[in-house]
Design a protein around this motif. Structure first.
Motif: not given
Length: 155
Positions: A73-80
């Motif tokens: 995977v590639e990180i694309v954002g933050l959930v929390g």
């Protein structure tokens, strides 16, 4: 090693460790979520785990996702961020870990779905199918936070 989750439970044992951890909400091009059925508690969960020395939290989420699901995977954002001191994990070896987890949003970039020693099943789920799955409350919260569009969440 067996694990039991306690959240807002007056009978929970006191924490004796605090370990940084990361998890990932992985969403494919069809908007499906990647989940694994954990071998330690039989519940469906996001891929994730403890951070290792020498890695960043995003690196941890990428590594854990690959190890537990076979998907790169590639990180694309933050959930929390999830740091509830009333949420602990009790392990068979006596460790009682206070939650300290950052949940990232990620997209698949390669790999193939595969189970690991930490999972008995790995699947992609439509968001409408997730509500029926058995999950511990803390994982359900992360999934619900993502699906609600209220991200990032800081608890």
């Amino acid at each position: 090693m067996g694990r039991r989750d306690y959240e807002d439970d007056p009978d929970a044992p006191p924490a004796n460790s605090l370990v940084p951890a990361a998890s990932a909400v992985v969403i494919d091009s069809r908007q499906r979520l990647l989940l694994q059925r954990r071998s330690d508690n039989g519940m469906w969960a996001l891929p994730g785990g403890a951070m290792e020395i020498g890695e960043t939290l995003p690196d941890c989420a990428v590594r854990e996702t690959r190890e537990e699901t076979g998907i790169d995977v590639e990180i694309v954002g933050l959930v929390g961020t999830y740091t509830n001191p009333r949420h602990v994990f009790s392990y068979d070896d006596g460790e009682v870990r206070q939650e300290f987890s950052v949940c990232f949003l990620a997209r698949p970039v390669g790999g193939r779905v595969a189970v690991s020693s930490e999972s008995t099943d790995v699947r992609w789920f439509a968001p409408s199918d997730v509500a029926e799955l058995p999950m511990v409350p803390s994982i359900r919260k992360r999934v619900t936070d993502y699906l609600s569009g209220r991200c990032p969440v800081f608890t």
